[in-house]
Write a protein that holds these residues in place. Sequence first.
Motif, short mmCIF file in Angstrom:
data_model
loop_
_atom_site.label_atom_id
_atom_site.label_comp_id
_atom_site.label_asym_id
_atom_site.label_seq_id
_atom_site.Cartn_x
_atom_site.Cartn_y
_atom_site.Cartn_z
N GLU A 69 37.82 68.48 53.38
CA GLU A 69 36.96 69.36 54.17
C GLU A 69 35.78 69.85 53.34
N ALA A 70 36.04 70.16 52.06
CA ALA A 70 34.95 70.63 51.19
C ALA A 70 33.90 69.54 51.01
N LEU A 71 34.34 68.28 50.84
CA LEU A 71 33.40 67.17 50.69
C LEU A 71 32.62 66.91 51.98
N VAL A 72 33.30 67.04 53.11
CA VAL A 72 32.61 66.88 54.39
C VAL A 72 31.53 67.95 54.55
N ASN A 73 31.84 69.20 54.17
CA ASN A 73 30.85 70.26 54.24
C ASN A 73 29.65 69.94 53.33
N GLN A 74 29.93 69.37 52.14
CA GLN A 74 28.83 69.01 51.23
C GLN A 74 27.94 67.92 51.87
N ILE A 78 23.96 68.25 52.81
CA ILE A 78 22.96 67.39 52.18
C ILE A 78 22.21 66.61 53.25
N ARG A 79 22.92 66.08 54.22
CA ARG A 79 22.27 65.29 55.26
C ARG A 79 21.33 66.18 56.08
N GLY A 80 21.75 67.41 56.42
CA GLY A 80 20.89 68.30 57.21
C GLY A 80 19.66 68.71 56.42
N TYR A 81 19.84 68.99 55.10
CA TYR A 81 18.69 69.38 54.27
C TYR A 81 17.72 68.21 54.13
N GLY A 82 18.24 66.98 53.94
CA GLY A 82 17.38 65.83 53.76
C GLY A 82 16.61 65.50 55.02
N MET A 83 17.21 65.74 56.16
CA MET A 83 16.54 65.38 57.40
C MET A 83 15.61 66.48 57.88
N SER A 84 15.92 67.77 57.67
CA SER A 84 15.10 68.86 58.21
C SER A 84 14.29 69.58 57.14
N GLY A 85 14.75 69.52 55.91
CA GLY A 85 14.07 70.22 54.82
C GLY A 85 14.35 71.71 54.82
N ARG A 86 15.23 72.16 55.61
CA ARG A 86 15.55 73.59 55.67
C ARG A 86 16.54 73.94 54.55
N GLN A 87 16.25 75.05 53.85
CA GLN A 87 17.06 75.48 52.71
C GLN A 87 18.44 76.00 53.15
N ASP A 88 18.55 76.50 54.37
CA ASP A 88 19.84 77.05 54.79
C ASP A 88 20.92 75.99 54.90
N PHE A 89 20.50 74.69 54.97
CA PHE A 89 21.53 73.63 55.01
C PHE A 89 22.18 73.44 53.64
N LEU A 90 21.58 74.00 52.60
CA LEU A 90 22.20 73.88 51.28
C LEU A 90 23.36 74.87 51.08
N ASP A 91 23.41 75.89 51.96
CA ASP A 91 24.54 76.85 51.82
C ASP A 91 25.89 76.18 52.06
N PRO A 92 26.09 75.37 53.12
CA PRO A 92 27.38 74.66 53.25
C PRO A 92 27.65 73.74 52.07
N TYR A 93 26.59 73.16 51.52
CA TYR A 93 26.77 72.29 50.36
C TYR A 93 27.28 73.08 49.17
N ALA A 94 26.64 74.24 48.91
CA ALA A 94 27.08 75.04 47.76
C ALA A 94 28.51 75.55 47.95
N GLU A 95 28.82 75.97 49.19
CA GLU A 95 30.18 76.43 49.46
C GLU A 95 31.17 75.28 49.32
N GLY A 96 30.81 74.11 49.77
CA GLY A 96 31.67 72.94 49.65
C GLY A 96 31.92 72.58 48.21
N VAL A 97 30.85 72.69 47.34
CA VAL A 97 31.04 72.42 45.91
C VAL A 97 32.06 73.38 45.31
N ILE A 135 23.53 60.77 45.46
CA ILE A 135 23.00 61.29 46.70
C ILE A 135 22.90 62.83 46.65
N ALA A 136 23.99 63.52 46.44
CA ALA A 136 24.04 64.96 46.66
C ALA A 136 23.16 65.71 45.69
N ARG A 137 23.30 65.46 44.40
CA ARG A 137 22.53 66.25 43.43
C ARG A 137 21.03 65.97 43.53
#
Length: 548
Positions: A69-74, A78-97, A135-137
């Motif tokens: 589940e943590a990896l899926v959140n990451q 990452i996919r949402g940030y790469g596609m939209s450029g919005r910084q708030d998509f990095l919050d699930p990534y940081a929480e997943g890490v 990909i992620a980093r």
Amino acid sequence: MTSKPSHHEGAFSAWTTRRWLRLGVASTLAVLAVLGSLGGWAMWRTSQTTALLTDRRSPALIESIRLEEALVNQETGIRGYGMSGRQDFLDPYAEGVSDEKAAIKRLRPLLHGDERALDDMAEVERRISTWQERIARPVSAASPAQAARITTARTAEGKTTFDALRRAMAAQQTHLQNERTAATRDLRRAETLRNWMFAIIAVVILMVAVLVFEGLRRGITGPLSRLGSAARDVSQGRFDRSLTGAGPADLRRLASDLEAMRLRLLEELRFSEAARTLLDEQAEDLKRSNTELEQFAYVASHDLQEPLRKVSSFTQLLQRRYGGQLDARADQYIAFAVDGANRMQTLINDLLAFSRVGRVHNDHQTVDLEAVLGRTLDTLSVAVEESGAEITHDTLPTVVGDPTQMGMLWQNLLSNAIKFRSPDRPPRIHISAASDEGHWEFAVTDNGIGIAPEFQEKIFVLFQRLHTKDAYPGTGIGLAMCKKVVEFHGGTIKIDPEYRQGTRVVVTLPAMTAETAVTSETPAASETVATADAAAAASTGAADRRQP
């Protein structure tokens, strides 16, 4: 044909109850120890399987799912940030890490010792590292515009690496699930084994209890019960019942001892039966002898008295008519004849009185000894006045007895004390009374001539005299009659050996209790004690008892 016991049977037959009990207890403890060990092992195995399932297999599977589940959140972030450029998509990534690191930290100890699970974990970590490095980093560290270009450029690579990661996670979870299923299956088998083990233990304990009970019944309680039943039959009079033993050696020895006791009792019973038969014959002879003695007493009191009175009367007539007409020797012979006839008559009266104690006078009732003593002093008033005797007494109690015999007792004791007075001083006689443990102790003390110690037991013998008839008249029956009266009333009589200033006769009689007291009023006829027998016995005085 009777078979001989084997060597083992002979050895077992010598075992005692204690030895059998020790063997039984030791065997029971050994069986219980084995059963306890098996039950403990079953419980331990169940506990270990339960701990493996609840502490490792299930938590490992749960942590693997959390890691996924943590990896899926990451990946989503990452996919949402790469596609939209919005910084708030990095919050699930940081929480997943963060969740990834925590899950891996918790998962590693749970996989310790499991090579296959560790290999799966290493493969998952390798796939995670590849995806994050490629990909992620790079995406998370780039600006929104660069992140979009990197995402677009590495879309295929990202999908491939993450799918490989998903396959590695699926393989890991499949293996963990299989191990959890195997652990669950082992737990069920352990529980089944435990339940069967405890059921077998319960059955074995029940069988041991039944065997112990049956062994005690056959080896101890059964033989004891039969032996006790036979002993009770013997105690109830069935002396022909043989006492046989069974079971351990000590029970057989006990039965043998009881059988020996029964045989001894049977022998004693036979002897007692023979003795009782002999005693019955002797009692019959004694009854016949007593009847003959009663007939003799009747003859002595009637047939012998009449010719004796004639001899005495005609001898006295001869003395009065021819006294002084013959020579001195003839007068002396006549005096001897008169004296002998009188003494013979007195002796016959005394013997009759002695024989009637306990046979003719046997009317037990309450007797006031004060009244008896008063009547006795009235009877002896002439002897008291002539001798100048002074008679004192304590307060006398009431006892249970025959009034006539009590009068004979006091009359003989007091007349004896007056008769055997000292020539140097007037007689002083005192009667004391004291209660002592259910008895009354009376003492008749005088200041007479006394009795030497060697004669103090002989004076109670019939016809025993210590003086000649010329010194002190009497037949020697008085104290023997006193002893017979006292013993007939359940008492004792003796001479006090410590008293040296005369004579002290000590008499003990049972004290009157509620059970022995007679509640009816004493008949008026019983108050008159001056019967012919008492007067005859007192007139002669008791036995001549003083030392010359």
